[in-house]
Scaffold this active site. Structure first.
Site, PDB file in Angstrom:
ATOM      1  N   GLU A   1       1.840  -0.342  -4.931  1.00 27.68           N
ATOM      2  CA  GLU A   1       0.848   0.668  -5.325  1.00 27.68           C
ATOM      3  C   GLU A   1       1.571   2.002  -5.486  1.00 27.68           C
ATOM      4  O   GLU A   1       2.055   2.570  -4.511  1.00 27.68           O
ATOM      5  CB  GLU A   1      -0.251   0.819  -4.270  1.00 27.68           C
TER       6      GLU A   1
ATOM      7  N   ASP B   1       0.820  -1.203   0.000  1.00 28.78           N
ATOM      8  CA  ASP B   1       0.000   0.000   0.000  1.00 28.78           C
ATOM      9  C   ASP B   1       0.865   1.270   0.000  1.00 28.78           C
ATOM     10  O   ASP B   1       1.843   1.357   0.743  1.00 28.78           O
ATOM     11  CB  ASP B   1      -0.847  -0.048   1.284  1.00 28.78           C
TER      12      ASP B   1
HETATM   13  C1  GLC Z   1      -4.298   2.949  -0.585  1.00 28.11           C
HETATM   14  C2  GLC Z   1      -5.474   2.014  -0.554  1.00 28.11           C
HETATM   15  C3  GLC Z   1      -6.678   2.771  -0.082  1.00 28.11           C
HETATM   16  C4  GLC Z   1      -6.405   3.272   1.313  1.00 28.11           C
HETATM   17  C5  GLC Z   1      -5.128   4.081   1.368  1.00 28.11           C
HETATM   18  C6  GLC Z   1      -4.652   4.253   2.774  1.00 28.11           C
HETATM   19  O1  GLC Z   1      -4.432   3.926  -1.540  1.00 28.11           O
HETATM   20  O2  GLC Z   1      -5.651   1.412  -1.803  1.00 28.11           O
HETATM   21  O3  GLC Z   1      -7.837   1.993  -0.103  1.00 28.11           O
HETATM   22  O4  GLC Z   1      -7.471   4.063   1.757  1.00 28.11           O
HETATM   23  O5  GLC Z   1      -4.071   3.480   0.675  1.00 28.11           O
HETATM   24  O6  GLC Z   1      -4.187   3.029   3.278  1.00 28.11           O
END
Ligand code: GLC
Length: 536
Positions: free
Chosen positions: A265, A202
């Site tokens: 991500e 994440d």
């Molecule tokens: C990422 C996740 C999202 C979350 C954020 C904070 O972007 O995909 O769903 O709210 O991180 O963890």
């Protein structure tokens, strides 16, 4: 790539949002035994791996992205034993299992933060990011939370602010502290030791923040109505110096094991994104490529440009990857409509590299309408914007009252049209989105050019409008040439591709009614039709 390709270089990843996939205990919330009961479906569909969004104990301020304990399972989802069973069953079916690692922040209910906030001298104080108020009071700088308002919350007990790039219940960990790093690496090993095949990580590009705490500038292009989180240019809270060395250390943890994958991500322009592969491919195996997720212009020229520039920017030997949607962003079928969603699926599953498929995309699931009283997403509640609930509605298995997801009302309303847009209905319909998806997954396994062939865009003639309407590309290895031709419009197109070959055999049509041999000098595409053709 040769036969020695690793599974994550050729396989299809399927993202499961665990609250919304399958409920097994009638509480209206999906869980691990529920996922386990659907493994046969996933095997039938033909995916290679599942990535499950966070399953750890959590107060659910951000539905699991606020982790209170990195080495256990949230009771709503089941137990560690349930997880072990799921993992064993999945492996038996040759399905890999990826978890979601959330390193940037924990929950404020994590034992570490409870200690950290207890006093300025607590040994865990420096595990989070605490700062004094600005000289004249107020937060230390102007950094904004993704979910609205300042990214700093004042803690009156110790008279300092703590940083949270997301919800106040998600305090950011201090990755510059070596003890934090060691503790978090141990959390990764905990799951890799258990047999997990890798992690999606994440907001991996935000782990370091500016050491001088400088203000982020406003985004000059921000328009009212744009997502709140785009108000600032986050130049001091993301992609900071040192991040690559840190992630190379993290990657070394994965490399202690065989064939585990590290997916990151990362929402960044290509030039910055590509650096996350690492100087010698020693960083993130797959930095998520969100270009199609971000894309707002679903036309042949726009998509051709996205693919060509990605291919051109990719480091040598790096494995590409493609994503159409996820639990944070619009669903593709809502964005481009049902006919073009089939084109998108053909594209996703025939481009070079690893595709990730968000649950429900295989049946063309659209976004749900969430009445105000049902809104639960913290982003929506804090910013007053639409938020992410619409893309997280329950998986549509059949036409029973709760779509086969649960015998009880679900935590979010079902999307409209579930009675006809569901797995049970589409399974036996050869023209359905589900049948198309499954066919494409089978073809990925049987046509080697799709797995290891190169990519080349085909130039089309703008005189007859083809360039504006159609995106065509070739996937080819020494043995095989596969042509993909996508009509982005609702008018028929005729192409002359005889420069490539005289004839070809159609393996798949999104319109489902073209088959057999076609002559490339007079290739006809129906409205919204995409074809996958093996050249002779
Ligand atoms: C990422 C996740 C999202 C979350 C954020 C904070 O972007 O995909 O769903 O709210 O991180 O963890």
């Amino acid at each position: 790539m040769t036969n020695s390709s690793l599974w994550w270089q050729t396989g299809v990843v399927y993202q499961i949002y665990p609250r919304s996939f399958q409920d097994s205990n009638a509480d209206g919330i999906g869980d691990l035994p529920g996922i386990r009961s659907r493994l046969a479906y996933l095997e039938w569909l033909g995916v290679d791996a599942i990535w499950i969004s966070p399953i750890y104990p959590s107060p659910m301020a951000d539905f699991g992205y606020d982790v209170a304990n990195y080495t256990d399972v949230e009771p709503t989802f089941g137990t560690l034993a349930d997880f072990d069973h799921l993992l064993a069953d999945a492996h038996q079916r040759n399905l890999r299992v990826l978890l979601d690692f959330v390193p940037n922040h924990s929950s404020d209910e994590h034992a570490w933060f409870i200690e950290s906030r207890s006093s300025r001298t607590n040994p865990k104080r420096d595990w989070y990011i605490w700062r004094d108020p600005a000289p004249h009071g107020g937060p230390p700088n102007n950094w904004e939370s993704f979910f609205g308002g300042s990214a700093w919350t004042f803690d009156s007990r110790t008279g300092q602010y703590y940083l949270h790039l997301f919800d106040p219940k998600q305090p950011d960990l201090n990755w510059r502290n070596p003890d934090v790093k060691a503790a978090m690496f141990a959390n990764i090993r905990f799951w890799l030791d258990r047999g997990v095949d890798g992690f999606r990580i994440d907001v991996i590009w935000m782990l370091y923040k500016d050491e001088q705490w400088r203000d982020n500038p406003p985004n000059p292009d921000y328009q009212p109505g744009d997502p709140y989180y785009t108000r600032q240019l986050r130049i001091y809270t993301e992609d900071q110096p040192g991040i690559h060395e840190l992630l190379q250390e993290m990657r070394a943890v994965f490399d202690e094991y065989d064939e585990r994958v590290m997916i990151g991500e990362i929402y960044l322009p290509y030039a910055q994104l590509m650096r996350y592969y690492g100087p010698s491919l020693n960083e993130v195996h797959l930095p998520f490529n969100f270009a199609l997720v971000n894309n707002q212009t679903w036309t042949a020229p726009a998509v051709r440009e996205i693919v060509n520039s990605y291919e051109a920017a990719l480091p040598e030997e790096a494995t590409p990857n493609w994503v159409l949607g996820n639990h944070d962003r619009p669903r593709i079928a809502s964005k481009v409509g049902p006919a073009q969603a089939r084109i998108a699926q053909l594209l996703l599953l025939t481009l070079r590299g690893t595709p990730t498929c968000y649950y429900g995309e295989e049946i063309g699931m659209i976004e749900g309408d969430i009445p105000p009283e049902s809104i639960v997403d913290p982003e929506a509640l804090r910013t007053g914007q639409r938020g992410r609930d619409p893309v997280r509605t329950p998986m549509q298995w059949d036409d029973s009252p709760y779509a086969g997801f649960s015998p009880a009302p679900a935590w979010l309303p079902l999307a409209e049209g579930y009675a006809t847009r569901n797995v049970a209905v589409q399974r036996d319909d050869p023209t359905s989105m589900l049948s198309l998806t499954r066919r494409l997954m089978q073809l990925r396994r049987s046509l080697s050019a799709l797995l290891n062939g190169g990519y080349r865009a085909i130039s089309l003639d703008s005189d007859d409008g083809n360039r504006e309407a159609v995106f065509a590309y070739l996937r080819a290895n020494d043995d095989q040439r596969v042509l993909v031709v996508l009509n982005f419009t609702d008018t028929p197109q005729q192409l002359d591709l005889s420069a490539l070959a005289t004839n070809g055999v159609v393996h798949c049509s999104t319109a489902m009614d073209t088959s057999g041999t076609v002559h490339l000098a007079r290739l006809v595409l129906r409205p919204n039709e995409g074809l996958l053709i093996e050249l002779e």
